[in-house]
Design an enzyme around this catalytic site. Structure first.
Site, PDB file in Angstrom:
ATOM      1  N   CYS A  28      20.801  -4.555  70.546  1.00 58.86           N
ATOM      2  CA  CYS A  28      20.492  -3.883  69.300  1.00 58.86           C
ATOM      3  C   CYS A  28      21.739  -3.108  68.903  1.00 58.86           C
ATOM      4  O   CYS A  28      22.349  -2.432  69.726  1.00 58.86           O
ATOM      5  CB  CYS A  28      19.315  -2.928  69.537  1.00 58.86           C
TER       6      CYS A  28
ATOM      7  N   LYS B 160       7.052 -16.407 110.126  1.00 58.01           N
ATOM      8  CA  LYS B 160       7.251 -17.768 109.631  1.00 58.01           C
ATOM      9  C   LYS B 160       8.250 -17.670 108.487  1.00 58.01           C
ATOM     10  O   LYS B 160       7.920 -17.241 107.385  1.00 58.01           O
ATOM     11  CB  LYS B 160       5.937 -18.372 109.158  1.00 58.01           C
TER      12      LYS B 160
ATOM     13  N   ASP C 184      34.420  -4.928 108.128  1.00 59.21           N
ATOM     14  CA  ASP C 184      34.776  -6.158 107.418  1.00 59.21           C
ATOM     15  C   ASP C 184      36.295  -6.328 107.348  1.00 59.21           C
ATOM     16  O   ASP C 184      36.815  -7.422 107.511  1.00 59.21           O
ATOM     17  CB  ASP C 184      34.232  -6.130 105.980  1.00 59.21           C
TER      18      ASP C 184
END
Ligand code: IVH
Length: 678
Positions: A429, A118, A35
């Site tokens: 909490c 598909k 990259d």
């Protein structure tokens, strides 16, 4: 060579290199650049084009994203209608399809088919004129679509120019644009964080993203494209059957499914459906079935169409990934960091291939946004490994008297106050370690494989230990005695002894594992490793202020805040001291002088493969990294050494082909001492 010429040559080379990298990445699924190398080339090209705007051309990789929002999309007639497919839902339906073919053509045994997945996205038509992308149209009603060229251009897997030169003058390519699951989850996560509307599924997200008036938004949506056929062709030839045609498209630089297959025998069709059905969950994108097509274009023509669907193709569908069921109740669970998350209890429903009776509602905001109430009919989605989710409430079907869901003001486990912090989508909490739920989850995390790796201390056992109040903190685990454990349900003397051995073994750990095991918010394995690499000692990590934490790779202000906060809590310091007193330890860092002599691995790139004695690959990776080595997952020309254990496979072969130095298990010991054997 003149300067202009030299510049043009460099720009040409950069564009070619970027196109080739895209092709290798998207079409061949075999990246050639990292990259960062890609970014470097891209930035260089951008810089040259900014300095010399006369060199910018429309098909430059830098010109994918325009900046002028479209005011509307023009309607354009398709040169050839875009059809849909008939569906089969069972082997019988498939047999009936084959029978229809036999009735028209005879001898089904000799028929050849292509089998393709598909893809569950949105259909698109792309027109290339002399190899350059000039138009992208939606399917629309099949006769007329909308011109979304500027959006289509932002999709990296769609080439702006075709490869080679032997393509027809005009070539219309048809395929599916889809959003990979990860991109979809990330998009919804962002939408949720912004309090904006989420998308029900990747298909809706893909078509919504394509219909953005601002192409810059489309560009951020990580859409992908995969071709499944051609449309209008002029001024040139394409192969005479579907299979070769798709392979040809691939040669021209267009992505085609890696699951494409040719089926010469009828039996292969059912086998393909079954095989892909099994692979489905593991794919990175949604598919809703497989498509079989008569391979030969001549036969396709002979078979023709019935209404809107060709006789020569069929979609054999998989179980739906979305179903409607009843929401029986909403429970609230408390996690390790106190996050209170709603869980939907459902009337069991078969969805995405399994029966689902629990689903996530994400967070308390989501309940309010969806207005989910016990008794509602809801749409449940299950795709891949993602936890089933309630994605929509059919409020229109609600009987009028359902009570609103109340958000708990107190923790359902310990009764402490539940607080929603400013800017956070999550309610927590406030009970901390006094809350049994948080204790259980923290201990599960502490004992888990990538943390202290306490074998035999499973989730059920931890729950029992907490419920019986035998363990309140991590240190208590190391104070357990054989008699106590052996007395527990489904435990005996032997399992008690084994657990004590495992606990003892876990005392000898690594600092990054220990830091990870502490369960600091948003400090995962990678961050724990980075912390240790940067600070070397626990003391230094504990003393670090936010500013010095920001110097650690991947740590931003939020995580830095969590770390500082964690080490300021007297309870946490108590737990750490307790554990160290109980003998939990890790190797001390090497001194600077040792580091100097041990720098042989510094900056070297390793790949580890196969089974190595004693240590897991993860552990070896971590140890090599602390010695300054880089450990990557795949062998390339940039790999310096392959460390190959037993049963090493393709990576070993690749290393041999590329001439990468190969080390074996016998070299491990010296490697871990920072010496590269010669
Ligand atoms: S062929 C005449 N092949 O499914 C043939 N379609 O239900 C028309 N689709 O609109 C399409 N994957 O968007 C074909 N491998 C594939 C497909 C595929 C997905 C979509 C396509 C089409 C819809 C029809």
């Amino acid at each position: 060579m003149s300067d202009t010429h030299r510049l043009q040559t460099e720009v040409g080379k950069l564009r070619e290199a970027l196109r080739e990298a895209n092709y290798r990445y998207y079409v061949l699924d075999d990246p050639s650049l990292t990259d960062s190398d890609y970014d470097r080339l891209f930035q260089r090209l951008k810089q040259l084009e900014t300095e010399n705007p006369e060199l910018i051309s429309d098909d430059s990789p830098t010109q994918r994203v325009g900046s002028i929002p479209a005011s509307g999309f023009t309607e354009v007639a398709h040169r050839q209608p875009m059809l849909s497919l008939d569906n089969a839902f069972s082997d019988e339906d498939l047999d009936a399809f084959l029978q229809r073919l036999t009735d028209r053509l005879g001898t089904p045994e000799t028929l050849v088919f292509t089998a393709e997945p598909k893809l569950d996205g949105t259909a698109i038509s792309l027109t290339y004129e002399r190899g350059t992308l000039i138009q992208g149209l939606t399917r629309g009603d099949g006769e007329t679509g909308e011109d979304i060229t500027s959006n289509v251009r932002t999709i990296n897997s769609i080439p702006l120019t075709l490869r080679g030169s032997a393509y027809p003058d005009i070539l219309e390519i048809r395929g599916e644009i889809y959003m990979p699951r990860q991109a979809f989850e990330a998009l919804n996560e962002r939408q949720r964080a912004k309090g904006e509307k989420t998308f029900v599924n990747p298909r809706n997200a893909a078509s919504g993203s394509l219909r953005q008036h601002d192409a810059r938004i489309t560009a951020q949506r990580q859409l992908e494209f995969c071709a499944y056929g051609t449309g209008f062709v002029e001024g040139g030839q394409i192969p005479s059957n579907q299979f070769e045609c798709l392979l040809q498209l691939r040669e021209w630089g267009v992505k085609v499914s890696h699951l494409l297959q040719k089926c010469d025998k009828l039996s292969e069709l059912k086998a393909y459906h079954e095989h892909i059905g099994k692979e489905r969950d593991g794919l990175s994108f949604d598919i809703d079935g497989v498509v079989f097509k008569v391979n030969d274009f001549g036969l396709q023509q002979k078979l023709g169409f019935v209404s809107r669907a060709p006789r020569w193709a069929i979609a054999y569908k998989f179980p739906a990934q979305e179903e409607v069921t009843r929401l029986l109740a909403i429970d609230f669970q408390v996690g390790r960091t106190g996050a209170v998350t709603p869980v939907a209890r459902l009337e069991p429903v078969f969805v995405g291939g399994v029966t689902v009776s629990n689903a996530t509602l994400h967070n308390l905001h989501e309940i309010q946004r969806l207005d989910a109430r016990a008794g509602d009919q809801v749409v449940v989605r299950r795709a891949g490994d993602v936890i089933p989710q309630v994605v929509r409430v059919l409020t229109e079907k609600r009987q009028s008297d359902l009570p609103r869901t109340e958000i708990p003001e107190n923790c359902p486990v310990c009764g402490s106050e539940v607080l929603m912090l400013e800017g956070e989508a999550v309610a927590r909490c406030t009970g901390g370690m006094t809350c049994a739920a948080q204790r259980k989850e923290s201990l599960k995390h502490f004992a888990s494989r990538k943390a202290m790796d306490i074998e035999g201390l499973g989730e059920k056992l931890i729950e029992t230990l907490v419920e019986l109040d035998m363990v309140r903190s991590a240190g208590d685990l190391y104070r357990l005695e054989a008699d106590q454990i052996a007395g527990l349900e489904r435990m005996g003397r032997k399992s008690a002894d084994n657990l004590l051995k495992a606990l003892d073994k876990s005392r000898n750990t690594r600092l990054d594992r220990f830091v990870y095991a502490l369960g600091i918010r948003e400090v995962g394995e990678a961050t724990a490793k980075n912390l240790v690499r940067h600070f070397s000692t626990l003391e230094a990590i504990m003393e670090a202020d936010e500013e010095s934490l920001l110097a650690v790779p991947d740590i931003g202000p939020i995580v830095a805040g969590h770390i500082v906060h964690f080490f300021r809590q007297p309870d946490n310091l108590g737990i750490i001291n307790d554990l160290r007193d109980l003998g939990v330890h890790w190797p001390s860092p090497r001194s600077e002088s040792e580091e100097e002599t041990a720098s042989a691995l510094d900056g070297k790139t390793f790949v580890i493969t196969g089974t190595l004695p004693d240590l897991s690959r993860d552990d070896i990776k971590a140890r090599l990294e602390t010695l300054g080595a880089k450990v990557t997952g795949s062998v390339s020309k940039k790999t310096d050494y392959l460390l190959a254990g037993e049963a090493a496979g393709s990576k070993l072969e690749k290393a041999r082909t590329l001439g990468v130095a190969i080390l074996g298990p016998e070299h491990l010991e010296s490697l871990l001492e920072g010496v590269i054997p010669v």
